[in-house]
Design a protein around this motif. Structure first.
Motif: not given
Length: 365
Positions: A302-306, A332-336, A342-351, A354-361
């Motif tokens: 159940g753990d996750a690292v971001l 906390e709100q998006l993933l539940r 999850a990665a695509q949700k966070l990239v779309t919602a945050l940041g 005007d800057d490059d963004r990358a996320v790994v979950v």
């Protein structure tokens, strides 16, 4: 295949294959050039014979096709040939040249001059326009494929998402992943100095180099080796930040090291809280003999690292700590507890857009 070819050294076979490839390309370009010259000649005859039916600017069609299909060596001669045909068709006309005709002549000559300038710029690359674009597309696809997460055993899930500044397909952020042993996976998220197309060329080189280092070195030696590699490049903007996750898939034990990069965050299933995994180290490419401290732990069910880049948490006139707090709140709100997509949700919602963004979950179920 004859016996001589079968037992020839590998280097000789590669050289023969390269020569044959150049010969095929040269023959193909010669056929294209001949076809375009024939088309331009036919249009010249029609312009001369039927001046009221075939306009002068119809010669723009072979010019544009030539700029797309011909290489920088043959394109200038083709443009000169078309301009010569244009002059001949004008001189062969009877009667005075009207203002509309003079304008059409000027437009064709102007476009031919622009194509010539473009061909001189392409001579540095040595390929035609369409082939050059396909080369860049291939390089971009190689970056994206290299960032693909290897297949993981049951009970593990990992995904990544990238977004570039301005929506372009080239970015300074990239992900490299490797599974050197069945029981271990290595993931690195890198942010090259600059953004968008400006950093894309450096990202192309570094993704290949870091991919080779990642699978060949122990986890504690990767960032020092990457730092030395960047120092040897001696680029004007030769620095990058990175975060490296080394995870054992049998036990869930992990090590995280950062090089001037925002810290990773961990979600504990028992408490449901996200916590920051602090680790320290200077940017890659700035200091010789740099040391990178490790933050460790264990992922349980159940753990996750971001992992993420600074484009996810940095915005003008806002402290990075506030950006990390917002990232934790949105996670906390998006993933539940559901980490699929999850990665695509966070990239779309945050940041910052005007800057490059990358996320790994990475999660363990």
């Amino acid at each position: 295949m004859n016996l001589a070819a079968a037992f020839a050294p590998a280097a000789l076979r590669r050289r023969v294959a390269a020569v044959r490839l150049r010969q095929r390309r040269s023959g193909r370009e010669s056929r294209v050039l001949l076809s375009l010259l024939l088309a331009a000649l036919v249009l010249t005859v029609l312009i001369t014979v039927l001046p009221d039916s075939v306009p002068l600017n119809s010669l723009l069609v072979p010019l544009l096709l030539g700029s797309l299909l011909l290489g920088p060596r043959t394109l200038p001669w083709f443009v000169v040939s078309v301009m010569t045909m244009l002059v001949i068709s004008v001189l062969a006309r009877r009667g005075p040249v009207s203002g509309l005709t003079a304008g059409a002549i000027g437009i064709v000559f102007l476009l031919g001059f622009i194509i010539l300038l473009t061909s001189f710029r392409r001579s540095r690359l040595g390929v035609a326009g369409v082939l050059g674009e396909s080369m860049f597309v291939d390089l971009r696809d190689r970056i994206l494929n290299q960032g693909g997460i290897p297949e993981l055993p049951d009970g593990w899930h990992a995904e990544s998402a990238l977004a570039s500044a301005g929506g372009t397909l080239f970015a300074g952020d990239f992900v490299v992943a490797s599974r050197p042993r069945p029981d271990r996976i290595e993931i690195v998220v890198v942010d090259v100095s600059g953004k968008g197309e400006q950093a894309g060329t450096r990202a192309l080189l570094l993704s290949g180099a870091f991919g080779g280092l990642l699978g060949a070195l122990p986890p504690d030696q990767f960032l020092p080796a990457a730092n030395e590699y960047l120092l040897r490049q001696d680029w004007p903007e030769g620095f990058a930040s990175a975060i490296h996750l080394s995870l054992r898939l049998d036990t869930g034990d992990f090590e995280i090291r950062t090089a001037g990069h925002p810290p990773a965050v961990l979600r504990a299933a028992g408490s449901g809280r996200w916590t920051v995994l602090a680790s320290e180290g200077p940017l890659l490419g700035l200091l010789e003999g740099a040391e990178y401290l490790c933050a460790g732990g264990r992922l349980r069910a159940g753990d996750a690292v971001l992992l993420y880049t600074d484009g996810m948490v940095e915005e003008p006139r806002r402290d990075i700590d506030l950006g990390i707090d917002r990232l934790l709140g949105e996670s906390e709100q998006l993933l539940r507890g559901d980490f699929r997509g999850a990665a695509q949700k966070l990239v779309t919602a945050l940041g910052s857009k005007d800057d490059d963004r990358a996320v790994v979950v990475v999660t363990r179920s």
